[in-house]
Design a protein around this motif. Sequence first.
Motif, PDB file in Angstrom:
ATOM      1  N   ARG A  95       0.841  -1.211   0.000  1.00  0.00           N
ATOM      2  CA  ARG A  95       0.000   0.000   0.000  1.00  0.00           C
ATOM      3  C   ARG A  95       0.869   1.253   0.000  1.00  0.00           C
ATOM      4  O   ARG A  95       0.563   2.227  -0.685  1.00  0.00           O
ATOM      5  CB  ARG A  95      -0.949   0.001   1.194  1.00  0.00           C
ATOM      6  N   ARG A  96       1.947   1.233   0.747  1.00  0.00           N
ATOM      7  CA  ARG A  96       2.865   2.397   0.762  1.00  0.00           C
ATOM      8  C   ARG A  96       3.501   2.606  -0.596  1.00  0.00           C
ATOM      9  O   ARG A  96       3.817   3.736  -0.964  1.00  0.00           O
ATOM     10  CB  ARG A  96       3.952   2.215   1.820  1.00  0.00           C
ATOM     11  N   ALA A  97       3.698   1.549  -1.352  1.00  0.00           N
ATOM     12  CA  ALA A  97       4.304   1.671  -2.680  1.00  0.00           C
ATOM     13  C   ALA A  97       3.429   2.503  -3.617  1.00  0.00           C
ATOM     14  O   ALA A  97       3.944   3.112  -4.569  1.00  0.00           O
ATOM     15  CB  ALA A  97       4.562   0.287  -3.274  1.00  0.00           C
ATOM     16  N   ASP A  98       2.121   2.574  -3.345  1.00  0.00           N
ATOM     17  CA  ASP A  98       1.229   3.375  -4.187  1.00  0.00           C
ATOM     18  C   ASP A  98       1.566   4.859  -4.137  1.00  0.00           C
ATOM     19  O   ASP A  98       1.183   5.606  -5.030  1.00  0.00           O
ATOM     20  CB  ASP A  98      -0.232   3.168  -3.786  1.00  0.00           C
ATOM     21  N   GLU A  99       2.259   5.304  -3.085  1.00  0.00           N
ATOM     22  CA  GLU A  99       2.621   6.719  -3.024  1.00  0.00           C
ATOM     23  C   GLU A  99       3.749   7.056  -4.001  1.00  0.00           C
ATOM     24  O   GLU A  99       4.074   8.223  -4.182  1.00  0.00           O
ATOM     25  CB  GLU A  99       2.961   7.165  -1.610  1.00  0.00           C
ATOM     26  N   PHE A 100       4.322   6.064  -4.635  1.00  0.00           N
ATOM     27  CA  PHE A 100       5.389   6.296  -5.611  1.00  0.00           C
ATOM     28  C   PHE A 100       4.881   6.252  -7.048  1.00  0.00           C
ATOM     29  O   PHE A 100       5.656   6.305  -7.982  1.00  0.00           O
ATOM     30  CB  PHE A 100       6.506   5.254  -5.443  1.00  0.00           C
ATOM     31  N   ARG A 101       3.562   6.119  -7.234  1.00  0.00           N
ATOM     32  CA  ARG A 101       3.015   6.078  -8.591  1.00  0.00           C
ATOM     33  C   ARG A 101       1.737   6.920  -8.658  1.00  0.00           C
ATOM     34  O   ARG A 101       1.084   7.165  -7.653  1.00  0.00           O
ATOM     35  CB  ARG A 101       2.696   4.680  -9.072  1.00  0.00           C
ATOM     36  N   MET A 102       1.430   7.299  -9.874  1.00  0.00           N
ATOM     37  CA  MET A 102       0.161   7.982 -10.124  1.00  0.00           C
ATOM     38  C   MET A 102      -0.894   6.897 -10.295  1.00  0.00           C
ATOM     39  O   MET A 102      -0.757   6.020 -11.152  1.00  0.00           O
ATOM     40  CB  MET A 102       0.253   8.833 -11.382  1.00  0.00           C
TER      41      MET A 102
END
Length: 184
Positions: A95-102
Motif C-alpha cells: 500500500r505504501r508503494a502506491d505513493e510512488f506512482r500515479m
Amino acid sequence: MTTNTNTTTPAATTPVTGERADLLVALEKQRHFLRFTTRDLTDEQAGLRTCASELCLGGLIKHMTSGERSWTNFIVQGPSAMPDFAAMTEADFARRADEFRMLPGETLAGVLAEYAEVARRTGELVAALPDLDATQPLPRAPWFEAGAEWSARRVLLHILAETAQHAGHADIIRESLDGAKSMG
C-alpha cells in the motif's frame, strides 16, 4: 553583501527570521526544483516510468507530500504520528508503494495542490514551534538506532535532504522522459 533573512510564510502573519527563515527558504528552493520537473507535463506523462526504477514524477511528489506530512506531524506528536515500520506487513508495504506512482483518477494538478498545502502547513509549524531543539523519540524501524531522538531542527533538515535527493531523481526521470532539464 546584505542578505534579507526575513520571509513570511503564505499563511503566517508575523515574519519568520533567522534560522527558521533559512530552513524554510532552503526547503522551498528544493521543493521548487522538484515541482519544476513536472512543468508542461500531462497527467499521463507524470505517471510514466522512464528507467528501471519504479519512480515517476507524480509519484515522487506524492511520496514527498506524504513524507513531509508524516515528519512534521512527528515533530508535534512524536512516534505515534509515524507507521510502526518494524510491524508492517507485506500488504502494508505494498500500500505504501502506491505513493510512488500515479494511480487511476489522480491528476498532476491534484498532486501538486496537495504538496503545496503540506508545504504551507510546514511553514506555519516552523513559525509556531516554541523550540527547534525539542526532541521526540524516533519510531521503531530497522533503519533507526534504537532509542534515538531527533530534534525538530534535525527533522526539518531530514525533510530538506530528502526533498533535494528526490529533486535530483526527478530531474533524471524528466530528462529521460523528454530531454528537459532543471538546469543546464
